[in-house]
Design an enzyme around this catalytic site. Structure first.
Site, PDB file in Angstrom:
ATOM      1  N   ASP A 198      -4.733  -1.873   4.154  1.00 30.03           N
ATOM      2  CA  ASP A 198      -5.133  -2.358   2.831  1.00 30.03           C
ATOM      3  C   ASP A 198      -4.732  -3.788   2.536  1.00 30.03           C
ATOM      4  O   ASP A 198      -5.009  -4.295   1.448  1.00 30.03           O
ATOM      5  CB  ASP A 198      -4.591  -1.411   1.742  1.00 30.03           C
ATOM      6  N   HIS A 229      -2.799  -0.200  12.722  1.00 28.62           N
ATOM      7  CA  HIS A 229      -4.131   0.415  12.711  1.00 28.62           C
ATOM      8  C   HIS A 229      -5.237  -0.581  12.355  1.00 28.62           C
ATOM      9  O   HIS A 229      -6.340  -0.175  11.993  1.00 28.62           O
ATOM     10  CB  HIS A 229      -4.153   1.604  11.733  1.00 28.62           C
ATOM     11  N   CYS A 263     -18.008  -7.200  15.532  1.00 30.96           N
ATOM     12  CA  CYS A 263     -19.239  -6.694  16.135  1.00 30.96           C
ATOM     13  C   CYS A 263     -18.864  -5.935  17.414  1.00 30.96           C
ATOM     14  O   CYS A 263     -18.325  -6.530  18.348  1.00 30.96           O
ATOM     15  CB  CYS A 263     -20.199  -7.840  16.470  1.00 30.96           C
ATOM     16  N   CYS A 271     -20.972  -7.688  20.626  1.00 34.25           N
ATOM     17  CA  CYS A 271     -20.677  -9.001  21.231  1.00 34.25           C
ATOM     18  C   CYS A 271     -19.261  -9.466  20.918  1.00 34.25           C
ATOM     19  O   CYS A 271     -18.840 -10.516  21.399  1.00 34.25           O
ATOM     20  CB  CYS A 271     -21.698 -10.036  20.771  1.00 34.25           C
ATOM     21  N   CYS A 319     -24.416  -8.375  12.582  1.00 36.92           N
ATOM     22  CA  CYS A 319     -23.867  -9.546  13.261  1.00 36.92           C
ATOM     23  C   CYS A 319     -24.924 -10.644  13.271  1.00 36.92           C
ATOM     24  O   CYS A 319     -26.067 -10.389  13.682  1.00 36.92           O
ATOM     25  CB  CYS A 319     -23.490  -9.159  14.694  1.00 36.92           C
ATOM     26  N   ASN A 332      10.915   8.417   0.521  1.00 30.14           N
ATOM     27  CA  ASN A 332       9.750   9.300   0.375  1.00 30.14           C
ATOM     28  C   ASN A 332      10.095  10.334  -0.697  1.00 30.14           C
ATOM     29  O   ASN A 332      11.214  10.835  -0.718  1.00 30.14           O
ATOM     30  CB  ASN A 332       9.462  10.011   1.721  1.00 30.14           C
ATOM     31  N   GLU A 384       8.961  13.240  -0.697  1.00 26.25           N
ATOM     32  CA  GLU A 384       8.990  14.520   0.023  1.00 26.25           C
ATOM     33  C   GLU A 384       9.647  14.306   1.387  1.00 26.25           C
ATOM     34  O   GLU A 384       9.573  13.211   1.933  1.00 26.25           O
ATOM     35  CB  GLU A 384       7.551  15.007   0.327  1.00 26.25           C
TER      36      GLU A 384
HETATM   37  P1  NAD Z   1       0.939   9.200   5.898  1.00 22.90           P
HETATM   38  O1  NAD Z   1       1.646   9.552   7.139  1.00 22.90           O
HETATM   39  O2  NAD Z   1       0.653   7.778   5.679  1.00 22.90           O
HETATM   40  O3  NAD Z   1       1.835   9.856   4.672  1.00 22.90           O
HETATM   41  C1  NAD Z   1       1.804   9.579   3.342  1.00 22.90           C
HETATM   42  C2  NAD Z   1       3.252   9.829   2.854  1.00 22.90           C
HETATM   43  O4  NAD Z   1       3.459   9.147   1.624  1.00 22.90           O
HETATM   44  C3  NAD Z   1       3.643  11.286   2.600  1.00 22.90           C
HETATM   45  O5  NAD Z   1       4.822  11.602   3.330  1.00 22.90           O
HETATM   46  C4  NAD Z   1       3.950  11.334   1.090  1.00 22.90           C
HETATM   47  O6  NAD Z   1       5.006  12.247   0.747  1.00 22.90           O
HETATM   48  C5  NAD Z   1       4.363   9.910   0.843  1.00 22.90           C
HETATM   49  N1  NAD Z   1       4.244   9.457  -0.539  1.00 22.90           N
HETATM   50  C6  NAD Z   1       3.402   9.881  -1.509  1.00 22.90           C
HETATM   51  N2  NAD Z   1       3.603   9.171  -2.644  1.00 22.90           N
HETATM   52  C7  NAD Z   1       4.590   8.287  -2.377  1.00 22.90           C
HETATM   53  C8  NAD Z   1       5.241   7.273  -3.147  1.00 22.90           C
HETATM   54  N3  NAD Z   1       4.901   7.029  -4.430  1.00 22.90           N
HETATM   55  N4  NAD Z   1       6.215   6.550  -2.557  1.00 22.90           N
HETATM   56  C9  NAD Z   1       6.572   6.784  -1.257  1.00 22.90           C
HETATM   57  N5  NAD Z   1       5.977   7.718  -0.491  1.00 22.90           N
HETATM   58  C10 NAD Z   1       5.002   8.453  -1.035  1.00 22.90           C
HETATM   59  O7  NAD Z   1      -0.307  10.081   5.817  1.00 22.90           O
HETATM   60  P2  NAD Z   1      -1.850   9.883   5.601  1.00 22.90           P
HETATM   61  O8  NAD Z   1      -2.157   9.442   4.230  1.00 22.90           O
HETATM   62  O9  NAD Z   1      -2.456  11.100   6.111  1.00 22.90           O
HETATM   63  O10 NAD Z   1      -2.276   8.663   6.527  1.00 22.90           O
HETATM   64  C11 NAD Z   1      -2.817   8.749   7.781  1.00 22.90           C
HETATM   65  C12 NAD Z   1      -3.001   7.346   8.295  1.00 22.90           C
HETATM   66  O11 NAD Z   1      -3.965   6.643   7.532  1.00 22.90           O
HETATM   67  C13 NAD Z   1      -1.739   6.526   8.222  1.00 22.90           C
HETATM   68  O12 NAD Z   1      -1.741   5.662   9.306  1.00 22.90           O
HETATM   69  C14 NAD Z   1      -1.915   5.783   6.941  1.00 22.90           C
HETATM   70  O13 NAD Z   1      -1.150   4.613   6.878  1.00 22.90           O
HETATM   71  C15 NAD Z   1      -3.427   5.498   6.935  1.00 22.90           C
HETATM   72  N6  NAD Z   1      -3.845   5.348   5.532  1.00 22.90           N
HETATM   73  C16 NAD Z   1      -3.735   4.099   5.018  1.00 22.90           C
HETATM   74  C17 NAD Z   1      -3.993   3.895   3.690  1.00 22.90           C
HETATM   75  C18 NAD Z   1      -3.827   2.501   3.165  1.00 22.90           C
HETATM   76  O14 NAD Z   1      -4.147   1.531   3.887  1.00 22.90           O
HETATM   77  N7  NAD Z   1      -3.303   2.345   1.955  1.00 22.90           N
HETATM   78  C19 NAD Z   1      -4.383   4.968   2.853  1.00 22.90           C
HETATM   79  C20 NAD Z   1      -4.512   6.241   3.425  1.00 22.90           C
HETATM   80  C21 NAD Z   1      -4.206   6.422   4.781  1.00 22.90           C
END
Ligand code: NAD
Length: 251
Positions: A106, A121, A129, A132, A150, A216, A218
């Site tokens: 993001d 990631h 593209c 190419c 492209c 976290n 959780e």
């Molecule tokens: P993830 O492994 O990135 O886990 C999300 C974690 O965030 C969970 O453990 C949850 O408990 C925790 N969380 C929730 N709210 C929170 C807060 N306010 N503060 C701190 N922690 C908090 O899991 P995913 O979402 O399944 O992601 C899979 C992949 O996709 C990852 O590589 C992730 O970075 C990417 N992804 C990126 C974005 C982004 O660019 N913002 C969004 C979604 C997923």
């Protein structure tokens, strides 16, 4: 909830570290309005994860781009960095962390001013593209076209973040592993630890003797395996407490 004792332990670890790094997941951007993929309110409860399947993208580029634009550009694109992103950028300026390794696409760490950011990631800021190899800044491309093409070879452009089954970008991978091998402290923020190979980065550091702080709300797969200090709470709350304490101790 994190106790004062945990915050104190985390502050001490950060101050005494020589090469601290941060490792961030989707959780750090939740308070910027971007939900994670997994979980009850995750993006995959609303959208089909197939949208990030590479074969599906090549077979159905028009349908794929419709959803990709909605999620990753209209929605993610409007998000702004939050206090946790800014705290990490301040810690870098204070010399307290050397790099941020992020799984996020993001761009919010860079928007917050962090300089040494390794995007494990990839990133939504660029389009590539697949035919190419030509790259484009997303801002230079009209995403309102049915599919972005492209201008060199007329192939359908793809976001420069990885889809399921794609390899990790080589440079980000190399820099992340190097940083993990050098690190004596990792601050993990908002990651389940379920996404491989990203989740091995903190473990590489741990095997080399690093201490692990985790933030976290959780417990994650890291919590009972490699975490030394668990700050249970939201990224913005915990990082605000940490940065405030770090500033006091620098005076
Ligand atoms: P993830 O492994 O990135 O886990 C999300 C974690 O965030 C969970 O453990 C949850 O408990 C925790 N969380 C929730 N709210 C929170 C807060 N306010 N503060 C701190 N922690 C908090 O899991 P995913 O979402 O399944 O992601 C899979 C992949 O996709 C990852 O590589 C992730 O970075 C990417 N992804 C990126 C974005 C982004 O660019 N913002 C969004 C979604 C997923």
């Amino acid at each position: 909830m994190a106790t004062g004792v945990n915050i104190d332990s985390a502050v001490e670890l950060i101050i005494n570290s020589k090469f601290a790094i941060a490792f961030t997941g989707a959780g750090i951007s939740v308070e910027s309005g971007i939900p994670p993929f997994r979980g009850k309110d995750g993006l995959w409860s609303k959208y089909d994860p197939n949208v990030l399947d590479l074969n599906n993208f090549f077979l159905n580029p028009i349908d794929s781009w419709k959803v990709i634009k909605e999620i990753f550009y209209d929605f993610f694109g409007a998000a702004k960095p939050n206090a946790a992103h800014f705290a990490l950028s301040e810690m870098e300026k204070m010399g307290l962390i050397k790099a941020v390794i992020t799984q996020n696409i993001d761009n919010l760490h860079t928007d917050a001013g962090s300089k040494e950011v390794y995007e494990f990631h990839g990133n939504s800021r660029m389009l590539v593209c697949p035919y190419c190899g030509h790259n484009y800044l997303t801002s230079e491309v009209n995403l309102n076209d049915i599919v972005p093409l492209c201008n060199q070879c007329h192939g359908v452009l793809k976001p420069d973040f990885i889809f399921f089954g794609e390899s990790i970008p080589a440079l980000a991978y190399q820099k992340s592993v190097e940083a993990a091998e050098k690190a004596d402290l990792v601050i993990i923020i908002g990651s389940t630890g379920e996404v491989v190979p990203a989740s091995m980065i903190p473990s590489v550091a741990k095997q080399n003797g690093a201490q692990i702080i985790e933030i976290n709300p959780e417990k994650s797969l890291f919590t009972s395996t490699i975490t030394d200090v668990f700050l249970q709470g939201k990224a913005t709350e915990m990082m605000t407490q940490l940065i405030n304490e770090l500033k006091k101790s620098k005076i």
